[in-house]
Design a protein around this motif. Structure first.
Motif: not given
Length: 80
Positions: A5-13, A65-80
């Motif tokens: 799961x990637x949470x994306x932050x946007x910026x103009x600067x 019913x998948x019991x072997x799932x690995x969940x990774x959370x990341x943040x990412x910054x992207x420029x406009x």
């Protein structure tokens, strides 16, 4: 199964993106399963993307019913 799961932050600067305290509302949330984009949700203010992404994953895991799932959370910054 690996879910990312990637949470994306946007910026103009570019300087703002270099700041360690970069914050504010995020612009989007993307859900990947085994490195393939499967869902994309909007920002927090309009779409509650993080909540929708969590609900999608919970539903998938319950139905599969998948019991072997690995969940990774990341943040990412992207420029406009």
């Amino acid at each position: 199964m690996i879910i990312k799961i990637i949470t994306i932050f946007h910026s103009y600067d570019e300087e703002e993106l270099q700041n360690e305290d970069f914050g504010g509302d995020y612009g989007a949330v993307e859900v990947y399963m085994n490195d393939k984009l499967v869902k994309s949700y909007g920002d927090y203010y309009h779409d509650k993307g993080d909540i929708a992404a969590d609900a999608f994953i919970e539903g998938y895991l319950y139905c599969s019913g998948d019991k072997n799932t690995k969940i990774i959370r990341e943040n990412e910054a992207r420029m406009y």
